[in-house]
Write an enzyme that holds these catalytic residues in place. Structure first.
Site, PDB file in Angstrom:
ATOM      1  N   GLU A  34      -2.969 -15.140 -11.707  1.00 60.16           N
ATOM      2  CA  GLU A  34      -2.653 -14.313 -10.534  1.00 60.16           C
ATOM      3  C   GLU A  34      -3.898 -13.539 -10.127  1.00 60.16           C
ATOM      4  OE1 GLU A  34       0.847 -11.813 -10.481  1.00 60.16           O
ATOM      5  OE2 GLU A  34       0.341 -11.142  -8.450  1.00 60.16           O
ATOM      6  N   GLU A  59      -7.912  -8.769 -11.665  1.00 57.19           N
ATOM      7  CA  GLU A  59      -7.768  -7.610 -10.767  1.00 57.19           C
ATOM      8  C   GLU A  59      -9.081  -6.834 -10.795  1.00 57.19           C
ATOM      9  OE1 GLU A  59      -5.372  -6.122  -8.510  1.00 57.19           O
ATOM     10  OE2 GLU A  59      -7.152  -4.864  -8.391  1.00 57.19           O
ATOM     11  N   ASP A 109      -5.864  -8.554   0.165  1.00 59.79           N
ATOM     12  CA  ASP A 109      -6.378  -7.617   1.173  1.00 59.79           C
ATOM     13  C   ASP A 109      -6.751  -8.391   2.438  1.00 59.79           C
ATOM     14  OD1 ASP A 109      -6.092  -5.479  -0.549  1.00 59.79           O
ATOM     15  OD2 ASP A 109      -8.102  -5.694  -1.369  1.00 59.79           O
ATOM     16  N   LYS A 113     -10.255  -5.550  10.188  1.00 63.71           N
ATOM     17  CA  LYS A 113     -11.327  -5.291  11.163  1.00 63.71           C
ATOM     18  C   LYS A 113     -12.352  -6.419  11.150  1.00 63.71           C
ATOM     19  CE  LYS A 113     -10.979  -0.324  11.124  1.00 63.71           C
ATOM     20  NZ  LYS A 113     -11.378   0.853  10.391  1.00 63.71           N
ATOM     21  N   PHE A 177       3.359  -3.894  -3.055  1.00 66.68           N
ATOM     22  CA  PHE A 177       3.060  -4.070  -1.632  1.00 66.68           C
ATOM     23  C   PHE A 177       4.242  -4.643  -0.878  1.00 66.68           C
ATOM     24  CE2 PHE A 177      -1.007  -2.620  -0.133  1.00 66.68           C
ATOM     25  CZ  PHE A 177      -1.520  -2.111  -1.314  1.00 66.68           C
ATOM     26  N   GLU A 178       5.003  -5.522  -1.507  1.00 72.41           N
ATOM     27  CA  GLU A 178       6.187  -6.027  -0.802  1.00 72.41           C
ATOM     28  C   GLU A 178       7.137  -4.861  -0.514  1.00 72.41           C
ATOM     29  OE1 GLU A 178       8.333 -10.074  -1.328  1.00 72.41           O
ATOM     30  OE2 GLU A 178       9.577  -8.581  -2.339  1.00 72.41           O
TER      31      GLU A 178
HETATM   32  C1  LIG Z   1      -2.821  -5.452  -1.190  1.00 72.24           C
HETATM   33  S1  LIG Z   1      -2.974  -5.383  -2.902  1.00 72.24           S
HETATM   34  C2  LIG Z   1      -1.612  -6.393  -3.484  1.00 72.24           C
HETATM   35  C3  LIG Z   1      -1.289  -6.135  -4.927  1.00 72.24           C
HETATM   36  C4  LIG Z   1      -0.095  -6.916  -5.491  1.00 72.24           C
HETATM   37  N1  LIG Z   1      -0.362  -8.335  -5.475  1.00 72.24           N
HETATM   38  C5  LIG Z   1       1.168  -6.589  -4.765  1.00 72.24           C
HETATM   39  O1  LIG Z   1       1.761  -7.502  -4.185  1.00 72.24           O
HETATM   40  O2  LIG Z   1       1.580  -5.412  -4.820  1.00 72.24           O
HETATM   41  C6  LIG Z   1      -4.378  -6.448  -3.189  1.00 72.24           C
HETATM   42  C7  LIG Z   1      -4.863  -6.367  -4.608  1.00 72.24           C
HETATM   43  O3  LIG Z   1      -5.865  -7.357  -4.795  1.00 72.24           O
HETATM   44  C8  LIG Z   1      -6.947  -6.780  -5.504  1.00 72.24           C
HETATM   45  N2  LIG Z   1      -8.133  -7.545  -5.095  1.00 72.24           N
HETATM   46  C9  LIG Z   1      -8.682  -7.594  -3.867  1.00 72.24           C
HETATM   47  N3  LIG Z   1      -9.736  -8.423  -3.834  1.00 72.24           N
HETATM   48  C10 LIG Z   1      -9.852  -8.926  -5.085  1.00 72.24           C
HETATM   49  C11 LIG Z   1     -10.761  -9.824  -5.694  1.00 72.24           C
HETATM   50  N4  LIG Z   1     -11.761 -10.373  -4.987  1.00 72.24           N
HETATM   51  N5  LIG Z   1     -10.600 -10.119  -7.001  1.00 72.24           N
HETATM   52  C12 LIG Z   1      -9.581  -9.559  -7.711  1.00 72.24           C
HETATM   53  N6  LIG Z   1      -8.699  -8.686  -7.202  1.00 72.24           N
HETATM   54  C13 LIG Z   1      -8.826  -8.370  -5.900  1.00 72.24           C
HETATM   55  C14 LIG Z   1      -6.971  -5.335  -5.061  1.00 72.24           C
HETATM   56  O4  LIG Z   1      -7.644  -4.502  -5.988  1.00 72.24           O
HETATM   57  C15 LIG Z   1      -5.483  -5.028  -4.972  1.00 72.24           C
HETATM   58  O5  LIG Z   1      -4.949  -4.581  -6.192  1.00 72.24           O
END
Ligand SMILES: C[S@@+](CC[C@H](N)C(=O)[O-])C[C@H]1O[C@@H](n2cnc3c(N)ncnc32)[C@H](O)[C@@H]1O
Length: 202
Positions: A34, A59, A109, A113, A177-178
């Site tokens: 994941e 993460e 993410d 922008k 986030f969901e």
């Molecule tokens: C919008 S959050 C979603 C978190 C989780 N999957 C959820 O559904 O609640 C995006 C997550 O991806 C992590 N993330 C973003 N870019 C990443 C990368 N290049 N490698 C690892 N984690 C990343 C961020 O730190 C964040 O915790």
């Protein structure tokens, strides 16, 4: 005591190359990854559901790793390992070709922008890398709340060795986030399911 030093001793967190090599991915059986597991709900649930599979969570935020490692320990799950890393680096440096059975990223993410779009993860370069690390015929799942991000990912796919199936889905993952989107009355998400149909050298 809740310090980074004490957690770096947690067997759940992969703190260095030696700990990574102890996993021996080639003999690990089914390996699921994941990307950006956040608060870890989905990772924990799948690992409880499939005790014979190995789950590797990647993460980049250290605080998340610490919290999820505590939950893994308190639930006595011995099939989860956590990597504090950017997924690009982890896939480049740690995973060999054809070593991952399933990969997923829930609500990556979207960097909406235009000037930030270079930070979006699922670029053609990353998709080719992901393809290379996946076993032939296996799948990668991306779920996003952003239609723009979904459409952008679809435009990145040519030449990455994946066949795609995409559409809208209702909430079903119960991640932080969901839940956040549900509170804002957002009930339709965009699902991109990638199936590896051709192996790409990366
Ligand atoms: C919008 S959050 C979603 C978190 C989780 N999957 C959820 O559904 O609640 C995006 C997550 O991806 C992590 N993330 C973003 N870019 C990443 C990368 N290049 N490698 C690892 N984690 C990343 C961020 O730190 C964040 O915790």
């Amino acid at each position: 005591m809740d310090t980074r030093a004490s957690l770096s001793e947690s067997p759940v967190i992969i703190a260095d190359r030696e700990a990574w090599e102890e996993i021996n991915l080639r003999d690990a059986g089914t390996v699921e990854v994941e990307i950006g597991f956040g608060s870890g709900e989905y990772l924990l649930r799948r690992a409880s559901q499939y005790p014979d599979r190995l789950f590797i969570g990647i993460e980049k935020k250290p605080g998340m790793i610490t919290e999820v490692a505590k939950m893994v320990a308190s639930r006595n799950l011995d099939n989860i390992r956590l990597l504090e890393s950017c997924a690009r680096e982890a896939f480049t440096e740690l995973f060999p070709a054809c070593s991952v059975s399933r990969a997923y990223s829930l609500f990556p993410d979207p960097w909406p922008k235009r000037k930030h779009s270079k930070y979006r993860l699922f670029s053609p370069q990353f998709l080719r890398l992901l393809n290379n690390r996946l076993i032939s015929g296996s799948e990668a799942l991306i779920v996003t709340d952003s239609e723009d991000y979904c459409n952008w990912v679809l435009t990145q796919l040519p030449g990455t060795g994946f066949e795609v199936e995409n559409g809208t889905i209702p909430p079903q993952f119960d991640t932080r986030f969901e839940r956040k989107w549900l509170k804002q009355e957002l009930r339709t998400f965009f699902r991109i399911l990638l199936r590896k149909t051709e192996h790409i050298e990366a």
